[in-house]
Design an enzyme around this catalytic site. Sequence first.
Site, PDB file in Angstrom:
ATOM      1  N   LYS A  54       0.867  -1.188   0.000  1.00 18.40           N
ATOM      2  CA  LYS A  54       0.000   0.000   0.000  1.00 18.40           C
ATOM      3  C   LYS A  54       0.901   1.234   0.000  1.00 18.40           C
ATOM      4  O   LYS A  54       1.752   1.395   0.876  1.00 18.40           O
ATOM      5  CB  LYS A  54      -0.870  -0.019   1.252  1.00 18.40           C
ATOM      6  CG  LYS A  54      -1.718   1.242   1.492  1.00 18.40           C
ATOM      7  CD  LYS A  54      -2.971   1.223   0.672  1.00 18.40           C
ATOM      8  CE  LYS A  54      -3.936   2.332   1.070  1.00 18.40           C
ATOM      9  NZ  LYS A  54      -4.633   2.048   2.339  1.00 18.40           N
ATOM     10  N   VAL A  55       0.706   2.096  -0.981  1.00 19.63           N
ATOM     11  CA  VAL A  55       1.494   3.325  -1.092  1.00 19.63           C
ATOM     12  C   VAL A  55       0.568   4.496  -1.376  1.00 19.63           C
ATOM     13  O   VAL A  55      -0.613   4.325  -1.671  1.00 19.63           O
ATOM     14  CB  VAL A  55       2.554   3.230  -2.221  1.00 19.63           C
ATOM     15  CG1 VAL A  55       3.524   2.082  -1.979  1.00 19.63           C
ATOM     16  CG2 VAL A  55       1.899   3.119  -3.593  1.00 19.63           C
ATOM     17  N   SER A  56       1.116   5.694  -1.310  1.00 19.66           N
ATOM     18  CA  SER A  56       0.380   6.890  -1.702  1.00 19.66           C
ATOM     19  C   SER A  56       0.319   6.979  -3.221  1.00 19.66           C
ATOM     20  O   SER A  56       1.312   6.701  -3.905  1.00 19.66           O
ATOM     21  CB  SER A  56       1.082   8.137  -1.173  1.00 19.66           C
ATOM     22  OG  SER A  56       1.190   8.119   0.224  1.00 19.66           O
ATOM     23  N   ALA A 109      -1.669  13.358   0.574  1.00 17.44           N
ATOM     24  CA  ALA A 109      -2.116  14.517   1.348  1.00 17.44           C
ATOM     25  C   ALA A 109      -1.184  15.706   1.118  1.00 17.44           C
ATOM     26  O   ALA A 109      -1.639  16.835   0.888  1.00 17.44           O
ATOM     27  CB  ALA A 109      -2.173  14.162   2.834  1.00 17.44           C
ATOM     28  N   HIS A 149      -7.370  10.439   7.393  1.00 18.00           N
ATOM     29  CA  HIS A 149      -8.073   9.306   7.997  1.00 18.00           C
ATOM     30  C   HIS A 149      -8.890   9.694   9.226  1.00 18.00           C
ATOM     31  O   HIS A 149      -9.674  10.623   9.198  1.00 18.00           O
ATOM     32  CB  HIS A 149      -7.094   8.174   8.300  1.00 18.00           C
ATOM     33  CG  HIS A 149      -6.531   7.517   7.085  1.00 18.00           C
ATOM     34  ND1 HIS A 149      -7.163   7.510   5.873  1.00 18.00           N
ATOM     35  CD2 HIS A 149      -5.346   6.853   6.899  1.00 18.00           C
ATOM     36  CE1 HIS A 149      -6.427   6.859   4.988  1.00 18.00           C
ATOM     37  NE2 HIS A 149      -5.322   6.465   5.584  1.00 18.00           N
TER      38      HIS A 149
END
Length: 278
Positions: A54-56, A109, A149
Amino acid sequence: MALSLAISPCPNDTFVFDALVHGRVPGAPPVEVTFADVDVTNTAAERGAFDLVKVSYAALPWLLDDYHLLPCGGALGRGCGPLVLTRADADRVDLGGATVAVPGDRTTAYLLFRLWSAGQPPARIEIVPFHEIMPGVAAGRYDAGLVIHEARFTYHRHGLTALVDLGEWWESDTGLPIPLGAILARKGAVDPVAAAGWIRESVRQAWADPAASREYVLAHAQEMEPDVVDRHIGLYVNEFTADLGDAGFAAVEALLGRAADAGLVPQTSSSRATAWTS
């Protein structure tokens, strides 16, 4: 051989991957899990440290030579964007001269923040572990903080207020969902078609029987209250988790295209062209 998987301990990830991790997905291999914040997995992926990771989405321009973008399992959505928080008594209308705490320099973000603040960037950026951002802003160590989140459900408890909801800004400007976290499969290590099938089945089982994953989710929820856990899952596990679809891919392409045009990330080919899609 077991596949190595790196995800965050956040409820959306543990909810989505519970069935796969615990051997309930037919035909899937054993999985060894590493839990880490996304800023850590972004860096680890550059080293090829995991088979599934899982990455940005903001990190994709540095990773797509070595990984397939999977069209499922990640985090996109509407009404779920990052927030820029300040103390409620600070009475700020902009970030001129401010020191801002952010959770990582290749997070989605932060990329959204840089696009939003391009006309008047803050004076200083500090990379801070996510759990330290809100207390740091409340204590006056930082003038503002960029959070994601579950913080959108709890920031009021720290005496903070939202200067801007970057999700609302992005959606009003583009009409597209917010692309936050992606699931990648390392080329040569895992068949992306098979991996997408395993993840979709894990998502299907999670939705079909939410109670099955409850113990696993709460064990990794970092002392989050059960109602916050439920709201977190409800917001971040959605139609795009099962399938990015046209809107999801358009959101990724818009984010990376705008960022490349602004000189914030390397130019990259279309995410759809470099991804395996069903």
